[in-house]
Design a protein around this motif. Structure first.
Motif, short mmCIF file in Angstrom:
data_model
loop_
_atom_site.label_atom_id
_atom_site.label_comp_id
_atom_site.label_asym_id
_atom_site.label_seq_id
_atom_site.Cartn_x
_atom_site.Cartn_y
_atom_site.Cartn_z
N GLN A 4 2.45 88.90 -8.81
CA GLN A 4 3.54 88.34 -8.04
C GLN A 4 3.67 86.87 -8.34
O GLN A 4 2.67 86.17 -8.46
CB GLN A 4 3.24 88.54 -6.56
N ILE A 5 4.89 86.39 -8.46
CA ILE A 5 5.13 84.97 -8.60
C ILE A 5 6.04 84.53 -7.48
O ILE A 5 6.94 85.23 -7.06
CB ILE A 5 5.74 84.61 -9.98
N ASP A 6 5.76 83.36 -6.98
CA ASP A 6 6.56 82.79 -5.91
C ASP A 6 7.47 81.75 -6.55
O ASP A 6 6.99 80.74 -7.05
CB ASP A 6 5.62 82.14 -4.88
N PHE A 7 8.77 82.01 -6.55
CA PHE A 7 9.69 81.12 -7.25
C PHE A 7 10.42 80.23 -6.27
O PHE A 7 11.03 80.70 -5.33
CB PHE A 7 10.70 81.92 -8.07
N LYS A 8 10.36 78.96 -6.51
CA LYS A 8 11.14 77.98 -5.78
C LYS A 8 12.21 77.48 -6.74
O LYS A 8 11.92 77.26 -7.91
CB LYS A 8 10.26 76.81 -5.35
N PRO A 9 13.45 77.29 -6.28
CA PRO A 9 14.51 76.85 -7.19
C PRO A 9 14.16 75.57 -7.95
O PRO A 9 14.47 75.43 -9.10
CB PRO A 9 15.72 76.65 -6.29
N ILE A 10 13.52 74.61 -7.27
CA ILE A 10 13.11 73.36 -7.93
C ILE A 10 11.69 73.04 -7.51
O ILE A 10 11.40 72.97 -6.32
CB ILE A 10 14.01 72.17 -7.54
N ALA A 69 17.17 76.92 -13.57
CA ALA A 69 15.79 77.20 -13.97
C ALA A 69 15.53 78.70 -13.93
O ALA A 69 16.23 79.45 -13.25
CB ALA A 69 14.83 76.47 -13.04
N GLN A 70 14.51 79.09 -14.65
CA GLN A 70 14.11 80.49 -14.66
C GLN A 70 12.59 80.59 -14.61
O GLN A 70 11.89 79.62 -14.93
CB GLN A 70 14.62 81.20 -15.91
N THR A 71 12.12 81.74 -14.24
CA THR A 71 10.70 82.06 -14.28
C THR A 71 10.56 83.52 -14.64
O THR A 71 11.44 84.33 -14.32
CB THR A 71 10.01 81.75 -12.94
N PHE A 72 9.49 83.85 -15.32
CA PHE A 72 9.26 85.26 -15.61
C PHE A 72 7.78 85.55 -15.76
O PHE A 72 6.97 84.65 -15.97
CB PHE A 72 10.04 85.74 -16.84
N GLN A 73 7.45 86.82 -15.61
CA GLN A 73 6.08 87.29 -15.68
C GLN A 73 6.09 88.71 -16.22
O GLN A 73 6.97 89.50 -15.87
CB GLN A 73 5.44 87.28 -14.29
N PHE A 96 8.06 77.96 -14.43
CA PHE A 96 9.21 77.10 -14.16
C PHE A 96 9.74 76.57 -15.48
O PHE A 96 9.20 75.63 -16.04
CB PHE A 96 8.80 75.94 -13.24
N ASP A 97 10.81 77.17 -15.95
CA ASP A 97 11.44 76.77 -17.20
C ASP A 97 12.82 76.21 -16.88
O ASP A 97 13.68 76.92 -16.37
CB ASP A 97 11.55 77.98 -18.14
#
Length: 162
Positions: A4-10, A69-73, A96-97
């Motif tokens: 699981q990844i916790d994504f924050k917009p910034i 921004a994007q994130t992936f796993q 965080f890309d």
């Protein structure tokens, strides 16, 4: 869920591109994930999230903009490895890309490097209510700077569930 990844917009602090204040930001965030138990002892999982955060400068005359921004796993899961209820995971994560809006981030967007991590964790239940969870992380290009050294993190957690 296997990973699981916790994504924050910034991550970090945003400004108007010139060190000034911004108004409260709104973000459109979209995510998708999947978990597939391919066999009794092997699963795969993946996550992708994209966010566009609107930046509205307080100073008059400055254009507003967006930080995209994007994130992936992606990873492998090994349920019941060593014991029923145990779960080992191995995954590759980009936490965080930054795709656009670099000028609005106080720390910038690094120097063009993309932070990525390799994570390994093992949830091992000792009893119905207590488990130990050792984990190991290798973090490359920390904070999106490709000249930052690789960071190695070991973690050992005891989990109590009641």
């Amino acid at each position: 869920s296997a990973g699981q990844i916790d994504f924050k917009p910034i991550y970090g602090v945003a400004d108007d591109g010139f060190g000034g204040s911004v108004r409260d930001a709104t973000a459109d965030t979209f995510g998708i994930n999947f978990d597939w138990l391919m066999t009794k002892g092997l699963g795969i999982f993946g996550r992708y999230t994209y966010a566009s955060t609107r930046i509205d400068p307080v100073r008059l005359g400055l254009e507003d903009g967006h930080v995209n921004a994007q994130t992936f796993q992606a990873g492998l899961a090994f349920p019941d490895l060593g014991k029923r209820g145990a779960l080992a995971t191995l995954s590759f994560v980009v936490p965080f890309d930054i795709l656009a809006g670099h000028k609005f981030l106080v720390s910038g967007a690094g120097n063009g490097g993309m932070q990525y991590e390799i994570e390994a964790a093992y949830y091992f239940p000792l009893t119905q209510n207590i488990a130990v969870v050792p984990a190991f992380y290798v973090i490359n290009n920390l904070n999106n700077f490709d000249d930052n050294p690789t960071v190695f993190v070991g973690n050992f957690r005891t989990q109590f569930s009641f």
